[in-house]
Design a protein around this motif. Structure first.
Motif, mmCIF file in Angstrom:
data_model
loop_
_atom_site.group_PDB
_atom_site.id
_atom_site.type_symbol
_atom_site.label_atom_id
_atom_site.label_comp_id
_atom_site.label_asym_id
_atom_site.label_seq_id
_atom_site.Cartn_x
_atom_site.Cartn_y
_atom_site.Cartn_z
ATOM 1 N N PHE A 274 8.484 70.071 9.192
ATOM 2 C CA PHE A 274 9.855 71.060 10.004
ATOM 3 C C PHE A 274 10.143 72.625 9.269
ATOM 4 O O PHE A 274 9.361 72.444 7.657
ATOM 5 C CB PHE A 274 11.287 70.142 9.463
ATOM 6 N N LEU A 275 9.936 73.430 9.913
ATOM 7 C CA LEU A 275 10.274 74.805 9.316
ATOM 8 C C LEU A 275 11.185 75.696 10.758
ATOM 9 O O LEU A 275 10.810 75.284 12.216
ATOM 10 C CB LEU A 275 9.252 75.825 9.941
ATOM 11 N N CYS A 276 11.964 76.428 9.964
ATOM 12 C CA CYS A 276 12.770 76.860 10.918
ATOM 13 C C CYS A 276 12.497 78.553 10.948
ATOM 14 O O CYS A 276 12.390 79.330 9.918
ATOM 15 C CB CYS A 276 13.954 77.259 10.669
ATOM 16 N N LEU A 277 11.602 79.426 12.242
ATOM 17 C CA LEU A 277 11.508 80.302 12.345
ATOM 18 C C LEU A 277 12.406 81.513 12.636
ATOM 19 O O LEU A 277 12.941 80.821 13.971
ATOM 20 C CB LEU A 277 9.829 80.636 12.610
ATOM 21 N N ASP A 278 12.810 83.019 12.400
ATOM 22 C CA ASP A 278 13.432 83.471 13.456
ATOM 23 C C ASP A 278 12.528 84.340 14.586
ATOM 24 O O ASP A 278 11.556 84.938 13.956
ATOM 25 C CB ASP A 278 14.004 85.249 12.335
ATOM 26 N N SER A 279 12.785 84.282 15.683
ATOM 27 C CA SER A 279 12.349 84.785 16.467
ATOM 28 C C SER A 279 11.605 86.351 16.755
ATOM 29 O O SER A 279 11.023 86.498 17.090
ATOM 30 C CB SER A 279 12.520 84.536 17.951
ATOM 31 N N GLY A 280 12.362 86.503 15.803
ATOM 32 C CA GLY A 280 12.161 87.725 16.398
ATOM 33 C C GLY A 280 11.306 88.453 15.053
ATOM 34 O O GLY A 280 11.285 89.963 15.158
ATOM 35 N N LEU A 281 10.876 87.723 14.341
ATOM 36 C CA LEU A 281 9.652 88.166 13.131
ATOM 37 C C LEU A 281 8.373 88.458 14.187
ATOM 38 O O LEU A 281 8.142 88.269 15.099
ATOM 39 C CB LEU A 281 9.367 87.051 12.173
ATOM 40 N N PRO A 282 8.056 89.510 13.504
ATOM 41 C CA PRO A 282 6.447 89.620 14.441
ATOM 42 C C PRO A 282 5.346 87.993 14.346
ATOM 43 O O PRO A 282 5.220 87.618 13.113
ATOM 44 C CB PRO A 282 6.188 90.559 13.323
ATOM 45 N N LEU A 283 4.642 88.326 15.044
ATOM 46 C CA LEU A 283 3.615 86.964 15.102
ATOM 47 C C LEU A 283 2.923 87.360 13.744
ATOM 48 O O LEU A 283 2.599 85.943 13.242
ATOM 49 C CB LEU A 283 3.301 86.822 16.370
ATOM 50 N N GLU A 284 2.561 88.550 13.812
ATOM 51 C CA GLU A 284 1.617 88.494 12.468
ATOM 52 C C GLU A 284 2.065 87.735 11.213
ATOM 53 O O GLU A 284 1.815 86.909 10.348
ATOM 54 C CB GLU A 284 1.184 89.632 12.226
ATOM 55 N N THR A 285 3.959 88.096 10.690
ATOM 56 C CA THR A 285 4.309 87.527 9.580
ATOM 57 C C THR A 285 4.553 85.840 9.680
ATOM 58 O O THR A 285 3.939 85.264 8.674
ATOM 59 C CB THR A 285 5.563 88.657 9.875
ATOM 60 N N MET A 286 4.592 85.802 11.138
ATOM 61 C CA MET A 286 5.054 84.214 10.848
ATOM 62 C C MET A 286 3.449 83.163 10.762
ATOM 63 O O MET A 286 3.034 82.617 10.000
ATOM 64 C CB MET A 286 5.527 83.608 12.614
ATOM 65 N N LEU A 287 2.604 84.438 11.127
ATOM 66 C CA LEU A 287 0.409 83.527 10.950
ATOM 67 C C LEU A 287 0.742 83.753 9.818
ATOM 68 O O LEU A 287 0.032 82.468 9.459
ATOM 69 C CB LEU A 287 0.151 83.563 12.427
ATOM 70 N N PHE A 288 0.046 84.566 9.319
ATOM 71 C CA PHE A 288 -0.215 84.875 8.696
ATOM 72 C C PHE A 288 0.126 85.389 7.070
ATOM 73 O O PHE A 288 -0.423 84.698 5.612
ATOM 74 C CB PHE A 288 -1.278 86.266 8.606
ATOM 75 N N ASP A 289 1.262 84.800 7.591
ATOM 76 C CA ASP A 289 2.272 85.323 6.207
ATOM 77 C C ASP A 289 3.140 83.637 5.466
ATOM 78 O O ASP A 289 2.589 82.751 4.853
ATOM 79 C CB ASP A 289 3.683 85.903 5.714
ATOM 80 N N THR A 290 3.983 83.359 6.474
ATOM 81 C CA THR A 290 4.831 81.941 6.362
ATOM 82 C C THR A 290 4.023 81.007 6.544
ATOM 83 O O THR A 290 4.095 80.297 5.674
ATOM 84 C CB THR A 290 6.182 82.065 7.329
ATOM 85 N N LEU A 291 3.687 80.856 8.017
ATOM 86 C CA LEU A 291 3.320 78.983 7.642
ATOM 87 C C LEU A 291 1.569 79.282 6.579
ATOM 88 O O LEU A 291 1.304 78.294 6.243
ATOM 89 C CB LEU A 291 2.176 79.581 8.653
ATOM 90 N N LYS A 292 0.660 80.002 6.488
ATOM 91 C CA LYS A 292 0.094 80.342 5.677
ATOM 92 C C LYS A 292 0.771 79.458 3.697
ATOM 93 O O LYS A 292 -0.206 78.867 3.444
ATOM 94 C CB LYS A 292 -1.215 81.171 5.071
ATOM 95 N N ARG A 293 1.417 80.601 3.796
ATOM 96 C CA ARG A 293 2.723 80.636 2.415
ATOM 97 C C ARG A 293 2.441 78.895 2.357
ATOM 98 O O ARG A 293 3.217 78.008 1.229
ATOM 99 C CB ARG A 293 3.344 80.690 2.171
ATOM 100 N N LYS A 294 3.482 78.052 3.531
ATOM 101 C CA LYS A 294 4.009 76.769 3.488
ATOM 102 C C LYS A 294 2.583 75.752 3.537
ATOM 103 O O LYS A 294 3.228 74.844 3.670
ATOM 104 C CB LYS A 294 4.534 76.637 4.680
ATOM 105 N N GLY A 295 1.432 76.219 3.939
ATOM 106 C CA GLY A 295 -0.134 75.752 3.544
ATOM 107 C C GLY A 295 0.266 74.870 5.110
ATOM 108 O O GLY A 295 -0.545 73.526 5.320
ATOM 109 N N TRP A 296 0.958 75.004 5.550
ATOM 110 C CA TRP A 296 0.524 74.665 7.471
ATOM 111 C C TRP A 296 -1.432 74.942 8.141
ATOM 112 O O TRP A 296 -1.495 73.918 8.429
ATOM 113 C CB TRP A 296 1.701 74.798 8.785
ATOM 114 N N VAL A 297 -1.573 76.454 7.821
ATOM 115 C CA VAL A 297 -2.558 76.734 7.714
ATOM 116 C C VAL A 297 -3.894 77.347 7.043
ATOM 117 O O VAL A 297 -2.886 77.600 6.420
ATOM 118 C CB VAL A 297 -2.494 77.198 9.095
ATOM 119 N N GLN A 298 -4.529 76.877 7.292
ATOM 120 C CA GLN A 298 -5.520 78.336 6.441
ATOM 121 C C GLN A 298 -6.619 79.236 6.860
ATOM 122 O O GLN A 298 -6.689 78.828 8.256
ATOM 123 C CB GLN A 298 -5.568 77.464 5.348
#
Length: 298
Positions: A274-298
């Motif tokens: 589970f993860l809460c994200l601020d919808s105002g964040l850029p999509l690139e930050t969500m994908l290539f930073d947050t989700l990668k660091r959390k280990g959801w994607v690679q």
């Protein structure tokens, strides 16, 4: 020089190109029996070597290791791993509350990204959108392969928000339509009066690992309100008059933190995330930073 044509309105071409090279990282191997790209525990016919066993009458002679036979004068059969298919289910909360902020646009963009990751890694992908309670969710039937990208983009681009489908009931409605083990990505604000234990149990029982993403706008995460206000529920029209809103901000933050901890615990106890994200964040930050660091994607 003529500019390169945009492939979809949801993602720019450079982001799409990076997403095509990414893949989902489920914590557990939940696969279907049909042939796919994921190694299963049982033996099969992939190129991945698993073990040897003694030859038995009737075994396929093509799998006998003749090098070992020449040294030991005993026949051994080579065993290979079996590769199975994983189903990626994407559930988009399209109820009216998702209109607020950029929640719905980000939900559609993330849905497209998760679906593309599935398609490009030869998974089977289904997309569901839930709007009006009691109605059958809008469904993009299971599809696979790069050729299905356009169908997924068209389905999501044409998706309007609106309705009163609670996310807990939406999950149950989706499971009535879906068959297959794998990963279920839920994109919602999870603002519901219903309980999430039952749908989480149903997802786990159906062999689906939950990737729960709560999308909230900055005003919902950190409201800055004062005075006397009337709150109107965007889905059912119910109103609530509150005096001195500023004095209740602390209670709101406590309730929000409690909700997020509850959802995270429900997912974690069922091998999900589970993860809460601020919808105002850029999509690139969500994908290539947050989700990668959390280990959801690679």
């Amino acid at each position: 020089m003529e500019a390169r044509k945009q492939f979809t309105a949801l993602l720019d071409n450079s982001t799409l190109s990076r997403v095509e090279r990414m893949r989902l990282l489920p914590t557990r191997r939940r696969t279907n029996r049909s042939r796919g790209e994921h190694l299963a525990g049982k033996g099969g016919t992939s190129t991945e070597f698993n073990d040897y066993r003694d030859y038995s009458a009737g075994d396929d002679m093509r799998y006998v290791d003749w090098n070992i036979f020449s040294r030991l004068n005993r026949p051994y059969v080579k065993l290979y791993r079996h590769e199975e298919e994983m189903h990626v289910v994407v559930l988009v909360d399209a109820s009216a509350s998702m209109r607020f902020g950029e929640k719905f646009e980000k939900a559609k963009q993330l849905a497209a990204c998760f679906a593309i990751m599935g398609l490009m890694n030869l998974e089977k992908v289904s997309v569901f959108a839930c709007q009006h309670a009691g109605q059958t969710p809008q469904i993009l039937p299971p599809c696979s392969g790069r050729m299905s990208m356009k169908r997924i983009f068209s389905f999501l681009e044409d998706l309007p928000p609106g309705g009163d489908f609670p996310i807990d009931e939406a999950v149950e409605a989706v499971l009535k339509q879906h068959r297959g083990r794998g990963v279920c990505v839920i994109l919602s604000d999870f603002l519901t009066f219903g309980a999430m234990e039952r749908p989480m149990n149903q997802l786990f029982s159906a062999g689906l690992e939950v990737f729960g993403i709560q999308l909230l706008c900055s005003l919902e995460l950190n409201p800055e309100l004062t005075g006397d206000l009337r709150f109107v529920d965007s889905e059912n029209g119910m109103t609530l008059d509150v005096s001195s809103v500023g004095d209740l901000i602390g209670f709101y933050h406590e309730h929000l933190a409690g909700l997020q901890e509850h959802l995270a615990t429900l997912c974690r106890q069922r091998s999900g995330r589970f993860l809460c994200l601020d919808s105002g964040l850029p999509l690139e930050t969500m994908l290539f930073d947050t989700l990668k660091r959390k280990g959801w994607v690679q």
